[in-house]
Write an enzyme that holds these catalytic residues in place. Structure first.
Site, PDB file in Angstrom:
ATOM      1  N   HIS A 154       0.800  -1.234   0.000  1.00  0.00           N
ATOM      2  CA  HIS A 154       0.000   0.000   0.000  1.00  0.00           C
ATOM      3  C   HIS A 154       0.833   1.284   0.000  1.00  0.00           C
ATOM      4  CE1 HIS A 154      -3.826  -2.024   0.362  1.00  0.00           C
ATOM      5  NE2 HIS A 154      -3.440  -2.667   1.441  1.00  0.00           N
ATOM      6  N   ASP A 190      -3.278 -10.391  -2.714  1.00  0.00           N
ATOM      7  CA  ASP A 190      -3.846  -9.958  -1.432  1.00  0.00           C
ATOM      8  C   ASP A 190      -5.313  -9.561  -1.658  1.00  0.00           C
ATOM      9  OD1 ASP A 190      -2.701  -8.701   1.414  1.00  0.00           O
ATOM     10  OD2 ASP A 190      -4.402  -7.549   0.625  1.00  0.00           O
ATOM     11  N   HIS A 192      -6.730  -6.917  -0.756  1.00  0.00           N
ATOM     12  CA  HIS A 192      -6.818  -5.483  -1.050  1.00  0.00           C
ATOM     13  C   HIS A 192      -5.957  -5.120  -2.256  1.00  0.00           C
ATOM     14  CE1 HIS A 192      -7.491  -5.993   3.351  1.00  0.00           C
ATOM     15  NE2 HIS A 192      -8.514  -5.190   3.089  1.00  0.00           N
ATOM     16  N   ASP A 279      -5.363 -12.740   3.326  1.00  0.00           N
ATOM     17  CA  ASP A 279      -6.614 -12.137   3.799  1.00  0.00           C
ATOM     18  C   ASP A 279      -7.777 -12.367   2.829  1.00  0.00           C
ATOM     19  OD1 ASP A 279      -5.376 -10.433   2.022  1.00  0.00           O
ATOM     20  OD2 ASP A 279      -5.444  -8.665   3.324  1.00  0.00           O
TER      21      ASP A 279
HETATM   22 ZN   LIG Z   1      -4.790  -6.979   2.454  1.00  0.00          ZN
END
Ligand SMILES: [Zn+2]
Length: 334
Positions: A154, A190, A192, A279
């Site tokens: 991120h 992932d 996200h 996740d």
């Molecule tokens: Zn994540």
């Protein structure tokens, strides 16, 4: 498969993260590491590649900020972790501000990622771990695992967020380019979207970025990862975003994976870096896909079937009770 880990990555231990109007226990905490180490036996410790590979990706002023931010926070008379509270979203001019609160806003995009006394040390050694795994693969290993913590996908060239401070996967990619590889592909699985990794390489053709993630209209990081983001300038076409709705299980995920793998193959990379987040697991506390522990081995087998030299870099995964099995299951697919 060689597994790399450095214990100094435990030094980052946030006291909490701020969302939904309150401070909550940090989802990204050192207990994640214990869960993974209970199922995966790391055999390799990284050597120290220094700051140079980090500075190929991150700006010198950002690195200096990250290295000194918590000292500055303490010098301002504060206890605990450093948090931003003001964000310069309207025109991000490079003002030469010195107050720590201004700097925290300048270099952060959210409030999930506090800076504590050990954040720099842990992030630094997460990078070295990713570099060591990459070096092993560039040296002839077919694949290697970098147990990186905190995660990295991120954060951008000059900003942190999403539990990420230094971009492990991007720094590993630049290291491969700097040592003679001409094309790298990053596959981000992932839950996200890896907005930071995408941002770093968005205008570049030599590092292709493909991500399968939760529809950003409903899930963090909201502002990035939409299907129409495909790269810019020389990088046009070198970014692929495959957002999927909440509730996606292996049948829907597997179809997107096929599309992503075909796309990666079409870029003919010399090296594949997998940003692996567990996740996507059905009981992850902050995520909403429905993958099962038994899905991670076939997922990895399909990635391995590309036959590319592959570095697996750990990103997220917060269901601590299943994290070890999910990571071990994934790695066994290689
Ligand atoms: Zn994540």
């Amino acid at each position: 498969m060689k597994c790399f880990w450095d214990d100094r990555q435990r030094a980052h231990a946030p006291g909490g993260e701020f969302f939904n109007g309150a401070l909550h226990p940090a989802a990204e905490h050192p207990g994640r590491v214990d869960a993974i180490l209970s199922a995966v036996d790391p055999t390799e410790a990284p050597s120290d590649f220094g700051l140079e590979p980090i500075l190929r990706v991150h700006s010198a002023d950002y690195v200096e900020f990250l290295r000194t931010a918590h000292d500055q926070w303490r010098d301002a008379g504060r206890d605990g972790d450093a948090f931003p509270y003001t964000f310069p979203v309207v025109g991000r001019r490079p003002l030469k501000l010195s107050r720590i609160d201004a700097l925290l806003g300048q270099y952060s995009f959210d409030t999930s990622s506090p800076i504590g006394p050990g954040t720099w040390e842990a992030s630094y050694w997460a990078v070295q771990t990713a570099l060591a795994a990459t070096d092993a693969v560039l040296g002839g290993e077919r694949s290697a695992f970098a147990l990186c913590r905190p995660p990295g996908h991120h954060c951008g060239k000059d900003y942190l967020g999403g539990y990420s401070y230094l971009s492990n996967a991007a720094i590993a990619s630049e290291h491969a380019i700097a040592t003679g590889r001409t094309r790298v592909a990053i596959l981000d699985v992932d839950y996200h979207h890896g907005n930071g990794t995408q941002d770093i390489f968005y205008d570049r053709a030599d590092v292709a970025y493909a991500s399968i993630h939760a529809e950003p209209g409903t899930d963090y990081p909201f502002f990035w990862g939409h299907a129409d983001e495909t790269g810019s300038d020389e990088g046009e076409g070198a970014t692929l975003n495959l957002p999927l709705p909440r509730g996606t299980d292996w049948s829907g995920y597997g179809a997107a994976l096929t599309q992503a793998l075909d796309w990666v193959e079409s870029h003919q990379p010399d090296l594949l870096i997998v940003s692996y987040g567990a996740d996507t697991y059905e009981r992850d506390p902050i995520s909403r896909f429905e993958l099962k522990t038994s899905d991670y081995t076939p997922m990895a087998r399909r990635i391995a079937a590309l036959g590319l030299p592959t570095v697996v870099v750990m990103e997220g995964g917060y269901a601590v009770e299943a994290l070890g099995a999910n990571v071990a299951g994934f790695l066994s697919g290689f």
